[in-house]
Design a protein around this motif. Sequence first.
Motif, PDB file in Angstrom:
ATOM      1  N   ARG A   4      50.697  53.221  33.677  1.00 27.20           N
ATOM      2  CA  ARG A   4      50.245  53.167  35.069  1.00 27.20           C
ATOM      3  C   ARG A   4      48.750  52.845  35.092  1.00 27.20           C
ATOM      4  O   ARG A   4      47.958  53.514  34.432  1.00 27.20           O
ATOM      5  CB  ARG A   4      50.499  54.490  35.775  1.00 27.20           C
ATOM      6  N   VAL A   5      48.384  51.828  35.828  1.00 29.34           N
ATOM      7  CA  VAL A   5      46.969  51.481  36.026  1.00 29.34           C
ATOM      8  C   VAL A   5      46.683  51.765  37.499  1.00 29.34           C
ATOM      9  O   VAL A   5      47.204  51.072  38.377  1.00 29.34           O
ATOM     10  CB  VAL A   5      46.690  50.008  35.675  1.00 29.34           C
ATOM     11  N   PRO A   6      45.887  52.784  37.778  1.00 29.27           N
ATOM     12  CA  PRO A   6      45.751  53.244  39.159  1.00 29.27           C
ATOM     13  C   PRO A   6      44.870  52.346  40.029  1.00 29.27           C
ATOM     14  O   PRO A   6      43.966  51.672  39.537  1.00 29.27           O
ATOM     15  CB  PRO A   6      45.106  54.630  39.002  1.00 29.27           C
ATOM     16  N   ASP A   7      45.183  52.387  41.312  1.00 29.96           N
ATOM     17  CA  ASP A   7      44.313  51.855  42.355  1.00 29.96           C
ATOM     18  C   ASP A   7      43.944  50.385  42.150  1.00 29.96           C
ATOM     19  O   ASP A   7      42.772  50.020  42.211  1.00 29.96           O
ATOM     20  CB  ASP A   7      43.037  52.714  42.432  1.00 29.96           C
ATOM     21  N   VAL A   8      44.936  49.559  41.893  1.00 30.69           N
ATOM     22  CA  VAL A   8      44.652  48.128  41.732  1.00 30.69           C
ATOM     23  C   VAL A   8      44.769  47.369  43.054  1.00 30.69           C
ATOM     24  O   VAL A   8      44.264  46.253  43.171  1.00 30.69           O
ATOM     25  CB  VAL A   8      45.580  47.476  40.683  1.00 30.69           C
ATOM     26  N   SER A  10      43.308  47.784  45.741  1.00 32.01           N
ATOM     27  CA  SER A  10      42.022  47.600  46.415  1.00 32.01           C
ATOM     28  C   SER A  10      41.133  46.558  45.728  1.00 32.01           C
ATOM     29  O   SER A  10      40.055  46.238  46.235  1.00 32.01           O
ATOM     30  CB  SER A  10      41.264  48.928  46.483  1.00 32.01           C
ATOM     31  N   LEU A  11      41.575  46.030  44.588  1.00 38.71           N
ATOM     32  CA  LEU A  11      40.724  45.050  43.890  1.00 38.71           C
ATOM     33  C   LEU A  11      40.522  43.807  44.742  1.00 38.71           C
ATOM     34  O   LEU A  11      41.447  43.316  45.381  1.00 38.71           O
ATOM     35  CB  LEU A  11      41.367  44.653  42.553  1.00 38.71           C
ATOM     36  N   GLN A  12      39.309  43.301  44.703  1.00 35.15           N
ATOM     37  CA  GLN A  12      38.978  42.059  45.404  1.00 35.15           C
ATOM     38  C   GLN A  12      39.006  40.897  44.406  1.00 35.15           C
ATOM     39  O   GLN A  12      39.090  41.099  43.194  1.00 35.15           O
ATOM     40  CB  GLN A  12      37.583  42.174  46.046  1.00 35.15           C
ATOM     41  N   GLN A  13      38.886  39.687  44.936  1.00 36.02           N
ATOM     42  CA  GLN A  13      38.934  38.491  44.089  1.00 36.02           C
ATOM     43  C   GLN A  13      38.019  38.637  42.858  1.00 36.02           C
ATOM     44  O   GLN A  13      36.821  38.866  42.985  1.00 36.02           O
ATOM     45  CB  GLN A  13      38.499  37.275  44.921  1.00 36.02           C
ATOM     46  N   GLY A  14      38.620  38.517  41.681  1.00 35.13           N
ATOM     47  CA  GLY A  14      37.863  38.552  40.429  1.00 35.13           C
ATOM     48  C   GLY A  14      37.573  39.937  39.902  1.00 35.13           C
ATOM     49  O   GLY A  14      37.089  40.070  38.781  1.00 35.13           O
ATOM     50  N   GLU A  15      37.829  40.969  40.696  1.00 39.38           N
ATOM     51  CA  GLU A  15      37.591  42.334  40.215  1.00 39.38           C
ATOM     52  C   GLU A  15      38.711  42.741  39.268  1.00 39.38           C
ATOM     53  O   GLU A  15      39.853  42.278  39.383  1.00 39.38           O
ATOM     54  CB  GLU A  15      37.497  43.324  41.379  1.00 39.38           C
ATOM     55  N   THR A  16      38.376  43.637  38.356  1.00 41.55           N
ATOM     56  CA  THR A  16      39.323  44.030  37.319  1.00 41.55           C
ATOM     57  C   THR A  16      39.386  45.544  37.181  1.00 41.55           C
ATOM     58  O   THR A  16      38.463  46.262  37.586  1.00 41.55           O
ATOM     59  CB  THR A  16      38.915  43.441  35.952  1.00 41.55           C
ATOM     60  N   ARG A  17      40.475  45.990  36.602  1.00 41.85           N
ATOM     61  CA  ARG A  17      40.636  47.406  36.230  1.00 41.85           C
ATOM     62  C   ARG A  17      41.057  47.414  34.755  1.00 41.85           C
ATOM     63  O   ARG A  17      42.104  46.867  34.392  1.00 41.85           O
ATOM     64  CB  ARG A  17      41.722  48.065  37.085  1.00 41.85           C
ATOM     65  N   VAL A  18      40.200  47.995  33.920  1.00 41.31           N
ATOM     66  CA  VAL A  18      40.447  48.046  32.473  1.00 41.31           C
ATOM     67  C   VAL A  18      41.351  49.233  32.158  1.00 41.31           C
ATOM     68  O   VAL A  18      41.246  50.287  32.779  1.00 41.31           O
ATOM     69  CB  VAL A  18      39.099  48.164  31.724  1.00 41.31           C
ATOM     70  N   PHE A  19      42.256  49.030  31.198  1.00 38.75           N
ATOM     71  CA  PHE A  19      43.103  50.134  30.743  1.00 38.75           C
ATOM     72  C   PHE A  19      43.192  50.102  29.216  1.00 38.75           C
ATOM     73  O   PHE A  19      42.927  49.077  28.581  1.00 38.75           O
ATOM     74  CB  PHE A  19      44.506  50.061  31.374  1.00 38.75           C
ATOM     75  N   GLN A  20      43.544  51.243  28.657  1.00 39.49           N
ATOM     76  CA  GLN A  20      43.705  51.374  27.199  1.00 39.49           C
ATOM     77  C   GLN A  20      45.179  51.561  26.900  1.00 39.49           C
ATOM     78  O   GLN A  20      45.906  52.145  27.697  1.00 39.49           O
ATOM     79  CB  GLN A  20      42.986  52.636  26.701  1.00 39.49           C
ATOM     80  N   TYR A  21      45.591  51.095  25.730  1.00 38.61           N
ATOM     81  CA  TYR A  21      46.955  51.370  25.293  1.00 38.61           C
ATOM     82  C   TYR A  21      46.970  51.502  23.771  1.00 38.61           C
ATOM     83  O   TYR A  21      46.158  50.887  23.072  1.00 38.61           O
ATOM     84  CB  TYR A  21      47.922  50.287  25.785  1.00 38.61           C
TER      85      TYR A  21
END
Length: 113
Positions: A4-8, A10-21
């Motif tokens: 699960r990658v939370p709160d994606v 709300s991302l705007q153009q080009g914004e990212t959410r980094v996650f680890q696995y």
Amino acid sequence: MRLRVPDVLSLQQGETRVFQYPTAYGDMQGFVIRHNGELRAYENKCRHWPIPLDYGDGDFYFASADRIVCKTHGAMYDPATGECDSGPCAGQSLTAFPLELTGEDAWVEVPEP
Ligand code: FES
């Protein structure tokens, strides 16, 4: 495995959410990016050298070129496909992960460790 990658949402153009696995070789990073209204997930590893695309700052998108950029040597990747169309690894592609949006969160399918 699914992460699960939370709160994606709300991302705007080009914004990212980094996650680890987890992998057999230690933790790896991926990122979710919003591009032209779509959300996509990629491994954070350049196809030229096996190093992260960013400088650990979660900043991947070069807006004036409309590309994901590798900050080390400037490879440019199409955010829609992950394909490198400029730089030392032109013709290769980022590793993409399947992504499913559930509410405000993404579920990303990454390889089993
Ligand atoms: S390490 Fe990414 S372009 Fe060289």
